[in-house]
Design an enzyme around this catalytic site. Structure first.
Site, PDB file in Angstrom:
ATOM      1  N   ASP A 150       0.373 -26.583 -38.874  1.00  0.00           N
ATOM      2  CA  ASP A 150       0.610 -26.325 -37.459  1.00  0.00           C
ATOM      3  C   ASP A 150       1.900 -25.496 -37.313  1.00  0.00           C
ATOM      4  O   ASP A 150       2.706 -25.430 -38.246  1.00  0.00           O
ATOM      5  CB  ASP A 150       0.743 -27.684 -36.761  1.00  0.00           C
ATOM      6  CG  ASP A 150       1.002 -27.571 -35.284  1.00  0.00           C
ATOM      7  OD1 ASP A 150       0.490 -26.639 -34.655  1.00  0.00           O
ATOM      8  OD2 ASP A 150       1.740 -28.436 -34.771  1.00  0.00           O
ATOM      9  N   ASP A 170       3.828 -24.806 -33.684  1.00  0.00           N
ATOM     10  CA  ASP A 170       4.719 -25.362 -32.655  1.00  0.00           C
ATOM     11  C   ASP A 170       5.072 -26.809 -32.996  1.00  0.00           C
ATOM     12  O   ASP A 170       4.192 -27.638 -33.200  1.00  0.00           O
ATOM     13  CB  ASP A 170       4.044 -25.333 -31.280  1.00  0.00           C
ATOM     14  CG  ASP A 170       3.928 -23.923 -30.723  1.00  0.00           C
ATOM     15  OD1 ASP A 170       4.936 -23.200 -30.755  1.00  0.00           O
ATOM     16  OD2 ASP A 170       2.838 -23.559 -30.273  1.00  0.00           O
TER      17      ASP A 170
HETATM   18 MG    MG Z   1       2.290 -28.658 -32.817  1.00  0.00          MG
END
Ligand code: MG
Length: 255
Positions: A2, A4
């Site tokens: 991932d 963010d």
């Molecule tokens: Mg995230």
């Protein structure tokens, strides 16, 4: 991997993440970044990763890529989303009209909703109208929020909810943790992998959908007070730099 809440928070890098990943890439491991953020272009994200010290050629998959797989090449598509989504749709659809173009919403085959910072009443109206008139309703993702350096901001799911409420129709959702994104990742990484993320509801459920281990990091949305979470975790770590050392225990053999 991932982005963010793992590699950065808004525009602030999470300390140590880029260096830890660069070390793994140097060992010949393949890192695919997977983000539900569809508003920016994948190439811009890749450039930002390079700015953070990660090698050129890094792979980035966004929820725009996942939702585009659901679009038929013959379709006229109404897009309520950012530049990243519009550009990907333009590559796969016969025609893309913007949700701000009122008359353009007549006769569209599909409505695709992503995170649109310029969202307003007229755009929601045009999108909901087209869905009510029979257009296929697709959403890049249904995240309620996304993290930035000043806290949580409304996510794509908040805009999707507005169109869904006005149209009375549920969308097909493409991004994490839903099946279109899982199918895309399975094709990219047929040997399997490990999912690293900060959100049990998206990253953790994606890992479960893939049948891969989930490494939860606490540098984003999930705080220590939120533990334990309601999805299986292979490892919980304060941040990626700490988690990356444990990846050897969880990576599939030969990857
Ligand atoms: Mg995230």
């Amino acid at each position: 991997m991932d982005l963010d809440g793992v590699v950065w928070l808004g525009h602030q890098p999470v300390p140590g993440s880029a260096d830890a990943l660069a070390d793994r890439v140097a060992l010949g491991e393949r890192v695919v970044f997977c983000t539900n953020n569809s508003s920016e272009r994948g190439v811009d994200k890749a450039a930002t990763l390079v700015d953070h010290g990660l090698a050129p050629g890094v792979e980035v998959v966004t929820s725009a890529d996942a939702v585009a797989r659901l679009v038929d090449p013959s379709w006229r598509v109404l897009c309520l989303g950012g530049i990243g989504l519009r550009e990907v749709l333009a590559e796969v659809a016969a025609e893309v009209v913007d949700a701000s173009d009122g008359p353009g919403s007549v006769g569209v085959d599909a409505v695709v909703v992503g995170l649109a910072r310029e969202v307003d009443y007229a755009r929601i109206d045009h999108a909901a109208r087209a869905v009510r008139d029979g257009a296929v309703f697709l959403a890049s993702n249904d995240d309620a929020t996304f993290p930035a350096d000043d806290g949580l901001h409304p996510g794509c799911g908040a805009i999707v909810a507005a169109v869904r409420t006005a149209a009375g129709v549920d969308p097909v959702v493409a991004g994490k943790p839903h099946r279109p994104m899982a199918d895309l990742l399975r094709e990219r990484l047929p040997g399997g992998g490990v999912v690293v993320g900060d959100r049990p509801d998206t990253d953790g459920r994606l890992a479960a959908a893939l049948g891969w281990p989930f490494v939860l990091v606490l540098s984003g949305v999930t705080r220590p007070d939120d533990l334990p979470v309601d999805v299986p975790t292979a490892c919980v770590a304060p941040d990626l730099a700490t988690a990356v050392a444990a990846l050897d225990d969880w990576l599939p053999r030969g990857s």
